[in-house]
Design an enzyme around this catalytic site. Structure first.
Site, PDB file in Angstrom:
ATOM      1  N   GLN A  46      -6.379 -51.867 -26.448  1.00 19.88           N
ATOM      2  CA  GLN A  46      -5.418 -50.791 -26.654  1.00 19.88           C
ATOM      3  C   GLN A  46      -4.394 -51.195 -27.720  1.00 19.88           C
ATOM      4  OE1 GLN A  46      -5.671 -47.867 -25.417  1.00 19.88           O
ATOM      5  NE2 GLN A  46      -7.099 -48.140 -23.718  1.00 19.88           N
ATOM      6  N   ASP A  93     -20.159 -53.423 -19.856  1.00 20.31           N
ATOM      7  CA  ASP A  93     -19.890 -53.004 -21.238  1.00 20.31           C
ATOM      8  C   ASP A  93     -21.098 -53.335 -22.103  1.00 20.31           C
ATOM      9  OD1 ASP A  93     -16.982 -52.328 -22.805  1.00 20.31           O
ATOM     10  OD2 ASP A  93     -18.666 -52.931 -24.056  1.00 20.31           O
ATOM     11  N   ASP A 137     -13.045 -46.180 -18.830  1.00 18.37           N
ATOM     12  CA  ASP A 137     -12.307 -45.902 -20.064  1.00 18.37           C
ATOM     13  C   ASP A 137     -13.326 -45.735 -21.189  1.00 18.37           C
ATOM     14  OD1 ASP A 137     -10.494 -45.668 -22.106  1.00 18.37           O
ATOM     15  OD2 ASP A 137      -9.844 -47.762 -22.064  1.00 18.37           O
ATOM     16  N   CYS A 164      -9.403 -40.379 -23.912  1.00 21.96           N
ATOM     17  CA  CYS A 164      -8.703 -40.077 -25.153  1.00 21.96           C
ATOM     18  C   CYS A 164      -9.154 -38.744 -25.746  1.00 21.96           C
ATOM     19  CB  CYS A 164      -8.900 -41.208 -26.167  1.00 21.96           C
ATOM     20  SG  CYS A 164     -10.627 -41.572 -26.533  1.00 21.96           S
TER      21      CYS A 164
END
Length: 220
Positions: A46, A93, A137, A164
């Site tokens: 971030q 991930d 996320d 987002c």
């Protein structure tokens, strides 16, 4: 040698020659909430250093139990704090650079995790154990219809969805909050979700971008 003294590491890509040029160690060290995170050039972290700790605290607030999943885990920004309140934490991930960073960061923090280098979509196809808590996320493309359905069928008690992109968030929430779900074997699913809270973080000041955090809880 780094061309500017204030820069710690610089990676340049010459697309015409298909060549990388690296100056510096190839990574940065970011500190947040008492943790050190190694972030390589091809990893994600971030960008707003003034709000990351508020974001972290809000995402993991009150979360505890046996099993937590951190989907799209990156370098372990949420994974490492979750190890304080969960017996087991599994991070997922597909970015190899980020996965390597996450494992290094876990070693630095002297904490135990299960790190899987795999697409979230592939992980959810084979996951069978319902976690107590899921953090996700994803990139702007969101979770996606198939993965959102599989996550709902998995039946976690609580989901923290950080997004987002409002449009893909709305699409995925519509699936997660359906009255009923249907499993792969065509039997009705048991779980649906309701919104417990919503928080917004202005990580990109003076732009139209806003980060939205939606906490969902399962309705039995």
């Amino acid at each position: 040698m780094i061309p500017f003294p204030a820069l710690q590491s610089l990676l340049l890509l010459d697309q015409k020659k298909n060549r990388f040029e690296l100056s510096g160690p190839g990574y940065l060290i970011q500190e947040a909430a008492g943790y050190q995170f190694r972030v390589s050039h091809l990893s994600f972290f971030q960008v707003n250093r003034f709000l990351v700790e508020d974001l972290l605290r809000t995402v993991v607030a009150g979360a505890k139990g046996d099993l937590a999943l951190d989907l799209y885990a990156g370098v372990g920004f949420f994974t490492l704090p979750l190890t304080k309140t969960f017996q087991r934490v599994v991070s997922v991930d597909a970015n190899l650079s980020a996965t390597r960073n996450l494992r290094e960061n876990a070693d630095t923090a002297d904490t135990s995790i299960v790190s899987q280098h795999v697409q979230t979509e592939e992980f959810l196809k084979t996951a069978t154990e319902a976690p107590d808590f899921v953090v996700l996320d994803p990139p702007r493309t969101g979770l996606g219809q198939t993965s959102a359905q599989k996550l709902a069928n998995l039946g976690p008690k609580e989901i923290a969805y950080l997004s987002c992109d409002p449009s893909t968030l709305a699409r995925d929430l519509a699936i997660l909050m359906q009255t009923s779900h249907r499993r792969a074997d065509s039997t009705p699913g048991k779980h649906r979700y309701e919104i417990a809270s919503m928080d917004f973080f202005d990580l990109f000041p003076q732009t139209y971008h806003i980060e939205a955090l939606v906490r969902l809880r399962r309705i039995e």
